[in-house]
Design a protein around this motif. Sequence first.
Motif, mmCIF file in Angstrom:
data_model
loop_
_atom_site.group_PDB
_atom_site.id
_atom_site.type_symbol
_atom_site.label_atom_id
_atom_site.label_comp_id
_atom_site.label_asym_id
_atom_site.label_seq_id
_atom_site.Cartn_x
_atom_site.Cartn_y
_atom_site.Cartn_z
ATOM 1 N N SER A 1 46.203 65.671 48.906
ATOM 2 C CA SER A 1 47.549 65.375 48.414
ATOM 3 C C SER A 1 47.512 65.472 46.896
ATOM 4 C CB SER A 1 48.009 63.982 48.854
ATOM 5 O OG SER A 1 47.168 62.987 48.317
ATOM 6 N N ALA A 2 48.682 65.611 46.300
ATOM 7 C CA ALA A 2 48.749 65.744 44.846
ATOM 8 C C ALA A 2 49.967 65.014 44.302
ATOM 9 C CB ALA A 2 48.818 67.217 44.441
ATOM 10 N N LEU A 3 49.808 64.526 43.095
ATOM 11 C CA LEU A 3 50.909 63.956 42.329
ATOM 12 C C LEU A 3 51.100 64.864 41.124
ATOM 13 C CD1 LEU A 3 52.908 61.605 41.807
ATOM 14 C CD2 LEU A 3 51.112 60.581 40.394
ATOM 15 N N ILE A 4 52.297 65.388 40.967
ATOM 16 C CA ILE A 4 52.607 66.288 39.858
ATOM 17 C C ILE A 4 53.509 65.526 38.903
ATOM 18 C CG2 ILE A 4 53.669 68.477 39.190
ATOM 19 C CD1 ILE A 4 53.164 69.268 42.245
ATOM 20 N N GLU A 5 53.073 65.439 37.647
ATOM 21 C CA GLU A 5 53.844 64.707 36.637
ATOM 22 C C GLU A 5 54.339 65.676 35.577
ATOM 23 O OE1 GLU A 5 53.486 60.910 33.601
ATOM 24 O OE2 GLU A 5 51.741 61.518 34.754
ATOM 25 N N LEU A 6 55.654 65.773 35.453
ATOM 26 C CA LEU A 6 56.258 66.645 34.447
ATOM 27 C C LEU A 6 56.323 65.883 33.135
ATOM 28 C CD1 LEU A 6 59.157 68.054 36.631
ATOM 29 C CD2 LEU A 6 56.841 68.945 36.350
ATOM 30 N N GLU A 7 55.670 66.420 32.113
ATOM 31 C CA GLU A 7 55.621 65.784 30.808
ATOM 32 C C GLU A 7 56.386 66.638 29.803
ATOM 33 O OE1 GLU A 7 51.408 65.481 30.294
ATOM 34 O OE2 GLU A 7 51.200 64.052 31.938
ATOM 35 N N VAL A 8 56.359 66.250 28.556
ATOM 36 C CA VAL A 8 57.136 66.947 27.525
ATOM 37 C C VAL A 8 56.629 68.370 27.285
ATOM 38 C CG1 VAL A 8 57.806 66.936 25.091
ATOM 39 C CG2 VAL A 8 57.811 64.811 26.385
ATOM 40 N N GLU A 9 55.327 68.548 27.126
ATOM 41 C CA GLU A 9 54.794 69.860 26.762
ATOM 42 C C GLU A 9 53.964 70.522 27.848
ATOM 43 O OE1 GLU A 9 52.875 69.715 22.969
ATOM 44 O OE2 GLU A 9 54.580 68.737 22.022
ATOM 45 N N ALA A 10 53.722 69.820 28.945
ATOM 46 C CA ALA A 10 52.883 70.358 30.011
ATOM 47 C C ALA A 10 53.136 69.545 31.279
ATOM 48 C CB ALA A 10 51.410 70.276 29.618
ATOM 49 N N PHE A 11 52.486 69.954 32.362
ATOM 50 C CA PHE A 11 52.540 69.126 33.563
ATOM 51 C C PHE A 11 51.119 68.839 34.023
ATOM 52 C CE2 PHE A 11 52.695 73.452 35.176
ATOM 53 C CZ PHE A 11 51.913 73.439 36.317
ATOM 54 N N THR A 12 50.935 67.662 34.580
ATOM 55 C CA THR A 12 49.626 67.218 35.038
ATOM 56 C C THR A 12 49.646 67.135 36.556
ATOM 57 O OG1 THR A 12 49.269 65.958 33.010
ATOM 58 C CG2 THR A 12 47.936 65.346 34.919
ATOM 59 N N VAL A 13 48.554 67.590 37.158
ATOM 60 C CA VAL A 13 48.404 67.499 38.603
ATOM 61 C C VAL A 13 47.189 66.632 38.891
ATOM 62 C CG1 VAL A 13 48.112 68.768 40.758
ATOM 63 C CG2 VAL A 13 49.355 69.814 38.864
ATOM 64 N N ARG A 14 47.383 65.622 39.745
ATOM 65 C CA ARG A 14 46.291 64.766 40.191
ATOM 66 C C ARG A 14 46.159 64.954 41.697
ATOM 67 N NH1 ARG A 14 49.388 61.918 36.812
ATOM 68 N NH2 ARG A 14 48.480 61.426 34.797
ATOM 69 N N TRP A 15 45.055 65.590 42.095
ATOM 70 C CA TRP A 15 44.789 65.816 43.508
ATOM 71 C C TRP A 15 43.924 64.684 44.044
ATOM 72 C CZ3 TRP A 15 44.187 69.868 40.011
ATOM 73 C CH2 TRP A 15 44.985 71.002 40.214
ATOM 74 N N GLN A 16 44.172 64.295 45.265
ATOM 75 C CA GLN A 16 43.310 63.332 45.936
ATOM 76 C C GLN A 16 42.765 63.982 47.193
ATOM 77 O OE1 GLN A 16 45.031 59.545 46.879
ATOM 78 N NE2 GLN A 16 43.062 58.699 47.456
ATOM 79 N N HIS A 17 41.428 63.940 47.316
ATOM 80 C CA HIS A 17 40.757 64.570 48.451
ATOM 81 C C HIS A 17 39.530 63.734 48.789
ATOM 82 C CE1 HIS A 17 39.049 67.621 51.038
ATOM 83 N NE2 HIS A 17 37.972 67.711 50.278
ATOM 84 N N GLN A 18 39.489 63.212 49.990
ATOM 85 C CA GLN A 18 38.358 62.413 50.469
ATOM 86 C C GLN A 18 38.001 61.288 49.506
ATOM 87 O OE1 GLN A 18 35.264 65.261 51.331
ATOM 88 N NE2 GLN A 18 36.267 65.901 53.224
ATOM 89 N N GLY A 19 39.016 60.594 49.017
ATOM 90 C CA GLY A 19 38.795 59.451 48.138
ATOM 91 C C GLY A 19 38.488 59.795 46.690
ATOM 92 N N GLN A 20 38.422 61.066 46.362
ATOM 93 C CA GLN A 20 38.132 61.491 44.982
ATOM 94 C C GLN A 20 39.409 62.012 44.346
ATOM 95 O OE1 GLN A 20 34.727 62.680 43.637
ATOM 96 N NE2 GLN A 20 33.480 61.887 45.288
ATOM 97 N N ILE A 21 39.536 61.788 43.048
ATOM 98 C CA ILE A 21 40.705 62.270 42.303
ATOM 99 C C ILE A 21 40.256 63.298 41.274
ATOM 100 C CG2 ILE A 21 42.551 61.629 40.717
ATOM 101 C CD1 ILE A 21 42.662 58.928 42.140
ATOM 102 N N SER A 22 40.941 64.433 41.268
ATOM 103 C CA SER A 22 40.726 65.481 40.267
ATOM 104 C C SER A 22 42.027 65.639 39.502
ATOM 105 C CB SER A 22 40.382 66.818 40.933
ATOM 106 O OG SER A 22 39.228 66.707 41.727
ATOM 107 N N GLU A 23 41.918 65.878 38.205
ATOM 108 C CA GLU A 23 43.121 65.995 37.374
ATOM 109 C C GLU A 23 43.018 67.207 36.469
ATOM 110 O OE1 GLU A 23 44.673 62.371 35.509
ATOM 111 O OE2 GLU A 23 44.784 63.527 33.646
ATOM 112 N N ARG A 24 44.126 67.926 36.373
ATOM 113 C CA ARG A 24 44.216 69.060 35.442
ATOM 114 C C ARG A 24 45.594 69.065 34.808
ATOM 115 N NH1 ARG A 24 41.607 73.680 39.051
ATOM 116 N NH2 ARG A 24 39.450 73.040 38.853
ATOM 117 N N ARG A 25 45.642 69.595 33.609
ATOM 118 C CA ARG A 25 46.891 69.699 32.863
ATOM 119 C C ARG A 25 47.187 71.177 32.641
ATOM 120 N NH1 ARG A 25 49.175 65.809 28.774
ATOM 121 N NH2 ARG A 25 50.517 67.099 27.512
#
Length: 67
Positions: free
Chosen positions: A25-49
């Motif tokens: 699953s992922a949470l996508i956050e729209l910010e002022v200059e970019a967007f951040t995606v936080r993926w959750q997979h098997q209890g681990q969180i990965s984040e990219r902007r």
Amino acid sequence: MAAWVGGSQQRQNPCLWDLHQPQWSALIELEVEAFTVRWQHQGQISERRFPYGLSRADAEAAILAGP
């Protein structure tokens, strides 16, 4: 903004989108200059902007690539 590849916009915060896939699953956050995606997979969180300069196709491909 149109739905992110099947995601749903949160009612309490229109800058947040939830996306659920079979493996993650992922949470996508729209910010002022970019967007951040936080993926959750098997209890681990990965984040990219990502910058808004990406094409929609590239942004969707990056999100759907998953963690």
